[in-house]
Motif scaffolding. Structure first.
Motif, mmCIF file in Angstrom:
data_model
loop_
_atom_site.group_PDB
_atom_site.id
_atom_site.type_symbol
_atom_site.label_atom_id
_atom_site.label_comp_id
_atom_site.label_asym_id
_atom_site.label_seq_id
_atom_site.Cartn_x
_atom_site.Cartn_y
_atom_site.Cartn_z
ATOM 1 N N UNK A 105 0.819 -1.204 0.000
ATOM 2 C CA UNK A 105 0.000 0.000 0.000
ATOM 3 C C UNK A 105 0.856 1.259 0.000
ATOM 4 N N UNK A 106 1.907 1.230 0.801
ATOM 5 C CA UNK A 106 2.735 2.431 0.884
ATOM 6 C C UNK A 106 3.509 2.646 -0.414
ATOM 7 N N UNK A 107 3.906 1.523 -1.053
ATOM 8 C CA UNK A 107 4.872 1.658 -2.149
ATOM 9 C C UNK A 107 4.423 1.069 -3.463
ATOM 10 N N UNK A 108 3.115 0.958 -3.681
ATOM 11 C CA UNK A 108 2.714 0.296 -4.924
ATOM 12 C C UNK A 108 3.304 0.984 -6.152
ATOM 13 N N UNK A 109 3.396 2.304 -6.116
ATOM 14 C CA UNK A 109 3.963 2.980 -7.301
ATOM 15 C C UNK A 109 5.470 2.762 -7.385
ATOM 16 N N UNK A 148 -5.158 -0.681 6.805
ATOM 17 C CA UNK A 148 -5.494 0.686 7.215
ATOM 18 C C UNK A 148 -4.845 1.778 6.364
ATOM 19 N N UNK A 149 -3.822 1.411 5.606
ATOM 20 C CA UNK A 149 -3.208 2.462 4.785
ATOM 21 C C UNK A 149 -4.095 2.767 3.586
ATOM 22 N N UNK A 150 -4.196 4.018 3.221
ATOM 23 C CA UNK A 150 -5.062 4.369 2.099
ATOM 24 C C UNK A 150 -4.527 3.833 0.778
ATOM 25 N N UNK A 151 -5.422 3.702 -0.188
ATOM 26 C CA UNK A 151 -4.997 3.343 -1.550
ATOM 27 C C UNK A 151 -4.280 4.546 -2.147
ATOM 28 N N UNK A 152 -3.123 4.326 -2.756
ATOM 29 C CA UNK A 152 -2.379 5.489 -3.264
ATOM 30 C C UNK A 152 -2.844 5.976 -4.644
ATOM 31 N N UNK A 153 -4.013 5.579 -5.089
ATOM 32 C CA UNK A 153 -4.597 6.096 -6.335
ATOM 33 C C UNK A 153 -6.036 5.615 -6.354
ATOM 34 N N UNK A 198 -17.116 -7.190 0.055
ATOM 35 C CA UNK A 198 -16.193 -6.132 -0.361
ATOM 36 C C UNK A 198 -16.931 -5.060 -1.148
ATOM 37 N N UNK A 199 -16.730 -3.820 -0.717
ATOM 38 C CA UNK A 199 -17.272 -2.698 -1.500
ATOM 39 C C UNK A 199 -16.138 -1.738 -1.769
ATOM 40 N N UNK A 200 -15.999 -1.356 -3.026
ATOM 41 C CA UNK A 200 -14.866 -0.479 -3.326
ATOM 42 C C UNK A 200 -15.025 0.844 -2.579
ATOM 43 N N UNK A 201 -16.277 1.166 -2.198
ATOM 44 C CA UNK A 201 -16.470 2.433 -1.494
ATOM 45 C C UNK A 201 -15.920 2.386 -0.068
ATOM 46 N N UNK A 202 -15.600 1.191 0.437
ATOM 47 C CA UNK A 202 -14.990 1.096 1.768
ATOM 48 C C UNK A 202 -13.531 1.528 1.760
ATOM 49 N N UNK A 203 -12.959 1.617 0.592
ATOM 50 C CA UNK A 203 -11.529 1.922 0.522
ATOM 51 C C UNK A 203 -11.307 3.418 0.668
ATOM 52 N N UNK A 204 -10.292 3.753 1.436
ATOM 53 C CA UNK A 204 -9.922 5.154 1.571
ATOM 54 C C UNK A 204 -8.852 5.440 0.525
ATOM 55 N N UNK A 205 -9.024 6.507 -0.207
ATOM 56 C CA UNK A 205 -8.062 6.810 -1.263
ATOM 57 C C UNK A 205 -7.303 8.073 -0.907
ATOM 58 N N UNK A 206 -5.982 7.969 -1.038
ATOM 59 C CA UNK A 206 -5.180 9.178 -0.864
ATOM 60 C C UNK A 206 -4.098 9.105 -1.932
ATOM 61 N N UNK A 207 -4.365 9.724 -3.058
ATOM 62 C CA UNK A 207 -3.506 9.554 -4.216
ATOM 63 C C UNK A 207 -2.121 10.147 -3.984
ATOM 64 N N UNK A 208 -1.103 9.355 -4.294
ATOM 65 C CA UNK A 208 0.276 9.863 -4.257
ATOM 66 C C UNK A 208 0.559 10.429 -5.640
ATOM 67 N N UNK A 209 0.060 11.631 -5.880
ATOM 68 C CA UNK A 209 0.048 12.148 -7.239
ATOM 69 C C UNK A 209 1.445 12.247 -7.837
ATOM 70 N N UNK A 210 2.394 12.753 -7.022
ATOM 71 C CA UNK A 210 3.739 12.944 -7.572
ATOM 72 C C UNK A 210 4.361 11.622 -8.019
ATOM 73 N N UNK A 211 4.187 10.581 -7.196
ATOM 74 C CA UNK A 211 4.798 9.303 -7.559
ATOM 75 C C UNK A 211 4.061 8.682 -8.756
#
Lengths: 517, 371
Positions: free
Chosen positions: A95-99, B12-17, B326-339
């Motif tokens: 999760x932290x590093x998928x990219x 618990x970590x957000x989805x990075x996209x 499983x519902x995709x809406x349960x996922x918290x998203x916090x996009x790592x835009x730069x990466x």
């Protein structure tokens, strides 16, 4: 905790170690070897040496068969294996590093393609294009390490990431650069180590001598530089963590000693080949190969050992329990489990409550869920062996369990569970090595206090003037200390009772007050 | 115990996209992986079949000799392209995939061992000079069989992952990881569905080799295309039976997804059926021509479209299986835009470099001939 625990009888940790070390030994070769191929090819053109070129073609085949096949599959293999053994940790890393992984994948793709084209291109391409492919290979392979290294170093020293959860702060963490340079240097050394293998098989003695001299040029300087980077690397590991490898954690200290021996021997035997390069037997190159393997293996073992009790330092313990409570942790933090109990919180516990019938099964489950990521019963870091040797009573075991985090420089997470669960685990462990009463009564006249200390106290107390034990007992005389030793379990909640014989107690009581005087 | 349904908590970590981006990447990279896998495995199967049951004439012998050197590189591509979807499926569905993998940990771990062995087997066959000896045929057979097992274990895991209701009983029965998912009724039809598809698409390997050889030796090239076309047709015909079996083996509500329940699913199934029929028709007419190249290319193109829709259906099926848990809406998203941007930029550069390598390799005149 969150996931079922794969019960590997000989040791989950050992399985990871086997896959990881063989992979690392090949993948570093894949990087250094890439540069070796292009530079050797250039050298052969420059010196117009057809036989060197001919050998290099065969060496390329060896290189591809080792790196593209074994290297690539074992790399996927590490991922499979840690997913099976540390699913929560793997999930966190993904999760932290998928990219980061995705970027690494781009380089990996280029690397594999370039390696195959370089191999098949030997008889097809002009020199310039062929060399160009070799460079692309090396650059892609190196860049894939540039990425992976960030994630590996992150696990040991996550640095500011712990507060910010920021990708880059975790990636460029305190050990990132020392670790990258250390690995780079080792990768170059390995290029030479592997080249010796195919090189010493050559019949043409001129050629053989030339290859040996050239290969050793990759090993010797690298092994001179490695200690410098290693020192820098160690300097960036927090001191308390590094102390594990300086005596406080027996196994890590062993690995630290073995890396010194292995690397010194690799260096010496490589030097030895320079005496008569043309005469170097194949067996010697295999020996150097194995010694280098020992060096790399020890490095990985140290890294894994000193990272204990964590899988991601200060974030998640090796048994998938979170160090601190936070929203979304699913209740799987130490604090919550100590309150609510392990069995109710762990998702994959079959015994949800402890009854008189299921006590043994429950104890076994607690062990599986909480201890088995590092221990086994009879295999790697086997617990039965320790219990048979130490002959602890159930009370002593139970007290030790509540004091796990005080043993060996805190390489174990604190016990997570209720008092009842702790007693259940202790009862189960007691059955592994039943103690007959007569076993405890060993008397010996010349007992040394130091030996008794090593056997009974050194797991948690350090031989140092500042240690609470010496501070507090140093004030008293023999008879007072002797009495206090009978009451250790009431001195501190976390201390096991003393279970040695009277003679041992007396020896210890005589020894303690006179230290550091 | 063992009847309960245990679903691990979401990381618990957000989805990075965003979810959809991972979904698109997952399906896309899966398609690439599966096609190359089909070439490798199907091509290998056809080679082995030809070796053991083919005629002793020159052409059949050559066919084996021409296919086997391609297999190691195709396996390399299969593994490499497989890493990406495996990564993305873990991001989205880790709580399911990790669990099912642990339940069948040893077979899952054995995948690696089998892959290494098959890989070296393929290389030995491919580096063997005349490829005539008996042992070479057997080695090829064993290596292909290992790949067969790998595929079987994958089918086990990816069906097990979809059915959390069967987990607890299996795990508590044997926590040491010696489980498979043999009790699953869709397992065999699902695995056969992939196996037969591998043969159908593996046949394209023959056709593509044929297309490249056309200029130099038309007779042999035509043989390859016709032979490939036949494998393709028969496999696709069998696939209709297997596909129906697979469909009716699904739990009723899931089957109905493809019969009106889910619009995209229904349309995809229709397109796939029509595409399958059309490709058989085009191929069967084409291989009677003196020059079968155009129709063969058409049939491959149509099949390519079918594969895309099949992959979409596979995803719809997984979503339907997991919908209670499983519902995709349960996922918290916090996009790592730069990466993410860095990834996209490097991805484009990567493709450019890759294309350049391939171009230089295949299209620079062979200067080494005289070397």
């Amino acid at each position: 905790m969150n996931y079922p625990v794969w019960d590997v009888a000989f040791g989950a940790g050992l399985l990871i170690a086997i896959v990881a070390i063989t992979h690392v030994f090949v993948s570093h070769f894949a990087i250094g070897g890439g540069l070796f191929l292009v530079l050797t090819e250039k050298k052969a053109y420059r010196e117009d040496d057809a036989s060197l070129l001919d050998w290099l073609k065969r060496h390329t085949k060896f290189f591809v068969l080792v790196t593209v096949v074994f290297g690539a599959i074992s790399g996927v293999g590490i991922w499979f294996t840690i997913g099976l053994i540390h699913p929560s940790g793997t999930s966190a890393l993904i999760h932290a590093y998928v990219w980061g992984w995705a970027i690494e994948w781009i380089f990996f793709f280029l690397e594999i393609t370039a390696a195959l084209l370089y191999l098949y291109g030997w008889n097809k391409l002009d020199r310039k294009t062929h060399l160009w492919l070799g460079w692309i290979y090396f650059i892609a392979a190196y860049l894939s390490m540039v990425v992976i290294n960030g994630i590996l170093a992150f696990m040991l020293t996550p640095g500011k990431w712990l507060e910010t959860q920021n990708f880059w702060q975790g990636f460029f963490n305190p050990t990132y650069f020392p670790s990258l340079l250390l690995r780079t240097t080792f990768a170059f050394a390995l290029a030479g180590v592997y080249a010796l293998i195919t090189g010493t098989l050559q019949k043409d003695l001129e050629l053989k001598g030339k290859i040996v001299k050239w290969s050793v040029k990759w090993i010797i300087p690298a092994f001179i530089i490695i200690p410098i980077f290693a020192w820098w690397y160690i300097g960036n590991i927090p001191d308390v963590v590094w102390e594990s490898a300086r005596g406080k954690m027996p196994t890590a200290t062993q690995y630290a000693n073995s890396i010194l021996i292995f690397s010194a021997l690799t260096f010496l035997f490589s030097l030895l080949t320079l005496i008569k390069p043309k005469k170097v037997p194949f067996a010697l190159s295999v020996l150097i190969f194995l010694l280098a393997f020992g060096t790399m293996g020890s490095f990985e073992f140290i890294r894994e050992a000193i990272r204990k009790p964590y899988i991601i330092y200060d974030y998640m313990y090796a048994n998938s329990i979170y160090k601190d409570q936070f929203p979304g942790d699913g209740g799987m933090s130490i604090q919550n489990i100590q309150q609510k109990g392990l069995l109710p919180v762990a998702k994959w516990a079959e015994s949800k409550e402890i009854t008189s019938e299921n006590q043994m099964a429950a104890g076994m489950e607690i062990f599986r869920i909480q201890c088995q990521s590092c221990h086994t019963i009879d295999g790697y870091r086997g617990i039965r062996k320790v219990l048979v040797e130490k002959k602890w009573s159930q009370t002593a075991i139970s007290r030790r369990i509540s004091s796990l985090e005080n043993m060996f420089n805190a390489v174990m997470p604190p016990f997570a569970g209720t008092d009842e669960e702790r007693e259940t685990l202790a009862a189960y462990l007691t059955t592994l090595a039943p103690v007959a009463p007569e076993d405890v009564e060993v008397t010996d006249i010349d007992i040394s206090g130091e030996v008794v200390f090593e056997a009974n106290c050194a797991d948690c107390h350090e031989y140092a003037a500042s240690d609470t034990m010496f501070v507090s007992m140093g004030k008293y005389d023999f008879s007072e200390v002797s009495y206090l030793i009978t009451r250790l379990d009431s001195l501190s909640e976390e201390m096991p009772p003393f279970e040695g014989s009277d003679a041992e107690r007396e020896a210890l009581a005589r020894w303690i007050p006179v230290q550091f005087k | 115990m063992g009847t309960e349904i245990i679903i691990p908590a979401i990381d618990p970590m957000p989805l990075p996209a965003p979810f959809w981006l991972f979904k698109v990447l997952l399906v896309l990279t899966f398609i690439l992986h599966i096609v190359v896998m089909n070439f490798m495995f199907g091509g290998g199967l056809i080679a082995v079949w030809t070796r053991f049951f083919g005629q002793k004439n020159d052409k059949d012998q050559r066919l084996f000799k021409d296919i086997v050197p391609k297999i190691p590189s195709l396996l390399a591509a299969t593994v490499t392209l497989g890493i990406a979807p495996l990564l993305f499926v873990q991001v989205l569905y880790g709580q399911f995939l990790y669990t099912s993998s642990i339940i069948m940990a040893w077979p899952w771990f054995l995948v690696l061992v089998l892959l290494v062995l098959a890989y070296y087997g393929f290389y030995i066959v491919s580096f063997n000079k005349d490829k005539k000896s008996r042992s070479i045929g057997w080695l090829m057979l064993i290596s292909v069989f290992f790949i067969f097992l790998v595929g079987f274990f994958y089918s086990n895991n990816f069906t097990l992952m979809n059915t959390p209701s069967s987990w607890a009983a299996k795990y508590f029965h044997d926590p040491s990881g010696w489980n498979l998912n043999l009790s699953e009724t869709t397992l065999i039809p699902r695995f056969l569905h992939f196996l037969v598809a591998s043969i159908a698409i593996g046949s394209f390997l023959l056709i593509i080799i044929g297309l490249f050889r056309w200029k130099r030796e038309q007779d042999y090239a035509r043989f390859l295309i016709v032979r490939g076309g036949k494998w393709f047709m028969y496999a696709t015909m069998v696939q209709f039976l297997v596909g129906i079996w697979f469909l009716i083996s699904l739990p009723r509500e899931l089957m109905l997804q493809f019969m009106g329940g889910n619009m995209l699913g229904t349309v995809s199934l229709l397109i796939s059926i029509l595409g399958g029929l059309a490709s058989i028709f085009v191929m069967s007419n084409g291989i009677r021509n003196e020059d079968p190249r155009k129709p063969a290319i058409w049939a491959m193109g149509i099949t390519g479209i079918v594969v895309v829709f099949m992959a979409i259906m596979r995803d719809i099926l997984r979503t339907a299986y997991l919908s209670p848990y499983f519902k995709s809406s349960d996922l918290v998203v916090k996009t790592q835009l730069d990466v993410l941007i860095l990834f996209l930029v490097l991805f484009v550069i990567g493709i450019a470099v890759w294309v350049l390598m391939i171009k230089k390799y295949f299209f620079t005149p062979s200067a080494r001939a005289a070397d």
